[in-house]
Scaffold this motif. Structure first.
Motif, PDB file in Angstrom:
ATOM      1  N   CYS A 298       0.838  -1.200   0.000  1.00 40.29           N
ATOM      2  CA  CYS A 298       0.000   0.000   0.000  1.00 40.29           C
ATOM      3  C   CYS A 298       0.879   1.258   0.000  1.00 40.29           C
ATOM      4  CB  CYS A 298      -0.882  -0.030   1.239  1.00 40.29           C
ATOM      5  SG  CYS A 298      -1.911   1.433   1.432  1.00 40.29           S
TER       6      CYS A 298
ATOM      7  N   TRP B 112      -5.023  -2.606   6.395  1.00 42.00           N
ATOM      8  CA  TRP B 112      -4.436  -1.948   7.568  1.00 42.00           C
ATOM      9  C   TRP B 112      -5.249  -0.735   8.018  1.00 42.00           C
ATOM     10  CZ3 TRP B 112       1.660  -1.889   7.345  1.00 42.00           C
ATOM     11  CH2 TRP B 112       2.110  -3.219   7.506  1.00 42.00           C
ATOM     12  N   HIS B 113      -5.417   0.261   7.185  1.00 45.02           N
ATOM     13  CA  HIS B 113      -6.131   1.471   7.619  1.00 45.02           C
ATOM     14  C   HIS B 113      -7.350   1.753   6.749  1.00 45.02           C
ATOM     15  CE1 HIS B 113      -1.749   2.003   8.573  1.00 45.02           C
ATOM     16  NE2 HIS B 113      -2.290   2.040   9.768  1.00 45.02           N
ATOM     17  N   LYS B 114      -7.699   0.761   5.929  1.00 44.24           N
ATOM     18  CA  LYS B 114      -8.955   0.792   5.141  1.00 44.24           C
ATOM     19  C   LYS B 114      -9.002   1.878   4.069  1.00 44.24           C
ATOM     20  CE  LYS B 114     -10.268  -2.356   8.074  1.00 44.24           C
ATOM     21  NZ  LYS B 114      -9.795  -3.702   7.835  1.00 44.24           N
ATOM     22  N   TRP B 115      -7.871   2.377   3.664  1.00 42.36           N
ATOM     23  CA  TRP B 115      -7.887   3.303   2.535  1.00 42.36           C
ATOM     24  C   TRP B 115      -8.247   2.505   1.282  1.00 42.36           C
ATOM     25  CZ3 TRP B 115      -3.619   7.612   2.422  1.00 42.36           C
ATOM     26  CH2 TRP B 115      -3.604   8.255   3.678  1.00 42.36           C
TER      27      TRP B 115
ATOM     28  N   CYS C 249      -7.365  -1.475   1.515  1.00 41.23           N
ATOM     29  CA  CYS C 249      -6.209  -1.964   2.270  1.00 41.23           C
ATOM     30  C   CYS C 249      -6.644  -2.484   3.643  1.00 41.23           C
ATOM     31  CB  CYS C 249      -5.190  -0.831   2.423  1.00 41.23           C
ATOM     32  SG  CYS C 249      -3.745  -1.332   3.388  1.00 41.23           S
TER      33      CYS C 249
ATOM     34  N   HIS D 168       0.260   3.996   1.262  1.00 40.44           N
ATOM     35  CA  HIS D 168       0.144   4.760   2.513  1.00 40.44           C
ATOM     36  C   HIS D 168       1.284   4.373   3.455  1.00 40.44           C
ATOM     37  CE1 HIS D 168      -2.024   5.413   6.586  1.00 40.44           C
ATOM     38  NE2 HIS D 168      -1.406   6.519   6.233  1.00 40.44           N
ATOM     39  N   LEU D 169       1.223   3.196   4.045  1.00 40.97           N
ATOM     40  CA  LEU D 169       2.289   2.793   4.972  1.00 40.97           C
ATOM     41  C   LEU D 169       2.745   1.365   4.713  1.00 40.97           C
ATOM     42  CD1 LEU D 169       1.033   4.418   8.311  1.00 40.97           C
ATOM     43  CD2 LEU D 169       2.984   5.131   6.914  1.00 40.97           C
ATOM     44  N   GLY D 170       2.526   0.887   3.518  1.00 40.53           N
ATOM     45  CA  GLY D 170       3.094  -0.409   3.147  1.00 40.53           C
ATOM     46  C   GLY D 170       2.251  -1.623   3.478  1.00 40.53           C
ATOM     47  N   GLY D 171       0.978  -1.440   3.757  1.00 45.60           N
ATOM     48  CA  GLY D 171       0.104  -2.583   4.050  1.00 45.60           C
ATOM     49  C   GLY D 171       0.024  -3.554   2.870  1.00 45.60           C
TER      50      GLY D 171
END
Ligand code: FES
Length: 163
Positions: free
Chosen positions: A85, A111-114, A109, A87-90
């Motif tokens: 991802c 991890w943070h649902k983006w 994603c 965002h932060l690599g999810g």
């Protein structure tokens, strides 16, 4: 490898269309959620050569042309998106696929649902984020062989060449 429109299409080894979960099929989709609930954080993966395969119930990752890519099947189409991802690599291959109000499909994603448009990679939610997940053109032939398009070769293509 096929060359077309200034893109180089690399075949995906060992994974064909039928090996990918079809997110358009409600039965397969519900199976995925069952396995995911049971698996919790204990996701099993196996490695075949340079291919890391997760349970069929998730997207598959492949390393191809030096890039780690997540593959998702929606009906007869296959989409390829960067595996991590932006965002932060999810792990995007563990993402859910959602249908947007526009009728487009998006990767969500874990991890943070983006969410990212599965075709363009543009971040859909949260809004006003300028992040884009890299996507790759995909071709699927009559036998289900999948090819992913790149505009250049990765470094390993030249590793054994004598300059
Ligand atoms: S790492 Fe994917 S949304 Fe944060």
């Amino acid at each position: 490898m096929q060359e077309d429109d200034k893109l180089y299409y690399f075949p995906v080894p060992e994974i064909t269309l039928k090996d990918l979960l079809d997110w358009q099929d409600p039965d397969e989709r519900s199976q995925c959620h069952l396995v995911r609930l049971n698996a919790k954080n204990d996701l099993k993966s196996t490695t075949h050569g340079n291919i890391k395969m997760y349970q069929k119930c998730f997207g598959n990752t492949v390393i191809i042309n030096d890039k780690e890519i997540a593959l998702f099947r929606i009906g007869k189409e296959v989409f390829a998106i960067q595996a991590k991802c932006p965002h932060l690599g999810g792990p995007l291959h563990l993402a859910d696929i959602e249908e947007l109000s526009t009728g487009k499909m998006a990767v969500k994603c874990p991890w943070h649902k983006w969410t990212f448009d599965i075709a363009s990679g543009i971040c859909v939610t949260p809004k006003d984020r300028n992040l884009i997940a890299k996507t790759f053109p995909v071709r699927v032939d009559n036998l289900g062989q999948i090819r992913v398009g790149f505009d250049s070769f990765g470094p390993s293509a030249f590793a054994e060449m004598d300059f």
